[in-house]
Design a protein around this motif. Structure first.
Motif, PDB file in Angstrom:
ATOM      1  N   HIS A 135       0.756  -1.225  -0.071  1.00  0.00           N
ATOM      2  CA  HIS A 135       0.004   0.035  -0.091  1.00  0.00           C
ATOM      3  C   HIS A 135       0.841   1.362  -0.030  1.00  0.00           C
ATOM      4  O   HIS A 135       1.944   1.366   0.273  1.00  0.00           O
ATOM      5  CB  HIS A 135      -0.914  -0.060   0.907  1.00  0.00           C
ATOM      6  CG  HIS A 135      -0.268   0.018   2.525  1.00  0.00           C
ATOM      7  ND1 HIS A 135       0.038  -1.076   3.379  1.00  0.00           N
ATOM      8  CD2 HIS A 135       0.249   1.266   3.270  1.00  0.00           C
ATOM      9  CE1 HIS A 135       0.460  -0.717   4.600  1.00  0.00           C
ATOM     10  NE2 HIS A 135       0.618   0.422   4.387  1.00  0.00           N
ATOM     11  N   GLU A 195      -3.836   3.502   1.726  1.00  0.00           N
ATOM     12  CA  GLU A 195      -3.932   3.875   3.146  1.00  0.00           C
ATOM     13  C   GLU A 195      -4.244   5.295   3.711  1.00  0.00           C
ATOM     14  O   GLU A 195      -3.125   6.112   3.454  1.00  0.00           O
ATOM     15  CB  GLU A 195      -2.919   3.241   4.197  1.00  0.00           C
ATOM     16  CG  GLU A 195      -3.006   3.411   5.570  1.00  0.00           C
ATOM     17  CD  GLU A 195      -2.017   2.892   6.534  1.00  0.00           C
ATOM     18  OE1 GLU A 195      -0.795   2.770   5.875  1.00  0.00           O
ATOM     19  OE2 GLU A 195      -2.170   2.299   7.809  1.00  0.00           O
ATOM     20  N   HIS A 252       4.141   7.161   3.182  1.00  0.00           N
ATOM     21  CA  HIS A 252       5.084   6.096   3.070  1.00  0.00           C
ATOM     22  C   HIS A 252       4.653   5.146   2.000  1.00  0.00           C
ATOM     23  O   HIS A 252       3.674   4.971   1.648  1.00  0.00           O
ATOM     24  CB  HIS A 252       5.227   5.367   4.596  1.00  0.00           C
ATOM     25  CG  HIS A 252       3.869   4.785   4.939  1.00  0.00           C
ATOM     26  ND1 HIS A 252       3.022   5.196   5.862  1.00  0.00           N
ATOM     27  CD2 HIS A 252       3.482   3.418   4.767  1.00  0.00           C
ATOM     28  CE1 HIS A 252       2.188   4.595   6.076  1.00  0.00           C
ATOM     29  NE2 HIS A 252       2.392   3.228   5.353  1.00  0.00           N
ATOM     30  N   GLU A 264       7.817   1.219   4.605  1.00  0.00           N
ATOM     31  CA  GLU A 264       7.374   0.152   5.610  1.00  0.00           C
ATOM     32  C   GLU A 264       7.515  -1.180   5.039  1.00  0.00           C
ATOM     33  O   GLU A 264       7.130  -1.478   4.013  1.00  0.00           O
ATOM     34  CB  GLU A 264       6.072   0.513   5.850  1.00  0.00           C
ATOM     35  CG  GLU A 264       5.075  -0.283   6.985  1.00  0.00           C
ATOM     36  CD  GLU A 264       3.469   0.074   6.957  1.00  0.00           C
ATOM     37  OE1 GLU A 264       3.182   0.877   6.306  1.00  0.00           O
ATOM     38  OE2 GLU A 264       3.143  -0.612   7.998  1.00  0.00           O
TER      39      GLU A 264
END
Ligand code: CO
Length: 133
Positions: A6, A53, A77, A127
């Motif tokens: 994501h 997200e 991110h 991430e």
């Protein structure tokens, strides 16, 4: 490393941004989730193989809130899905890249996660995430 799971977008208001992204994507999002450990609320739009997200802050003392006051809303991110997060963290550290948490944390969407140090990743907050089976 499997794929981009994501893209995380920091927003001021989850409710306002959900309405905007519904207009753009023409799909309904997942349920709102509170991630207590991070002091944030998130919501996911599933878009084929990957997701968007939306993240908003529940307090003034966390990374998202600091990001919003410094940079305003935007891409926060990129999340890369991995098969074995512990071994990827070891490999990345051995290549001289710092991580923000050496031990994976439990993040949104029931995943083990780890953030890499943005000073070592060309300014992109990355991430890593692994599905908890
Ligand atoms: Co994320």
């Amino acid at each position: 490393m499997k794929k981009i799971n994501h893209i995380g977008v920091a927003v001021y208001s989850l409710d306002d941004s959900v309405e905007i992204f519904k207009k753009i994507l023409n799909i309904n999002p997942s349920k709102k989730e509170t991630v207590e450990s991070e002091g944030v609320e998130t919501i996911f739009f599933n878009l084929g193989e990957s997701k968007i997200e939306l993240i908003s802050s529940l307090s003034k003392e966390n990374a998202i809130s600091k990001y919003l006051s410094k940079k305003s809303e935007g891409i926060h991110h990129i999340c890369i899905e991995v098969d074995n997060i512990e071994s990827e963290i070891k490999r990345i550290i051995s290549n001289g890249i710092r991580v923000l948490n050496e031990k994976p944390k439990i993040g949104a969407d029931k995943k083990k996660i780890c953030f890499l140090h943005p000073k070592d990743t060309c300014g992109v907050l990355i991430e890593l995430s692994q599905e908890i089976s």
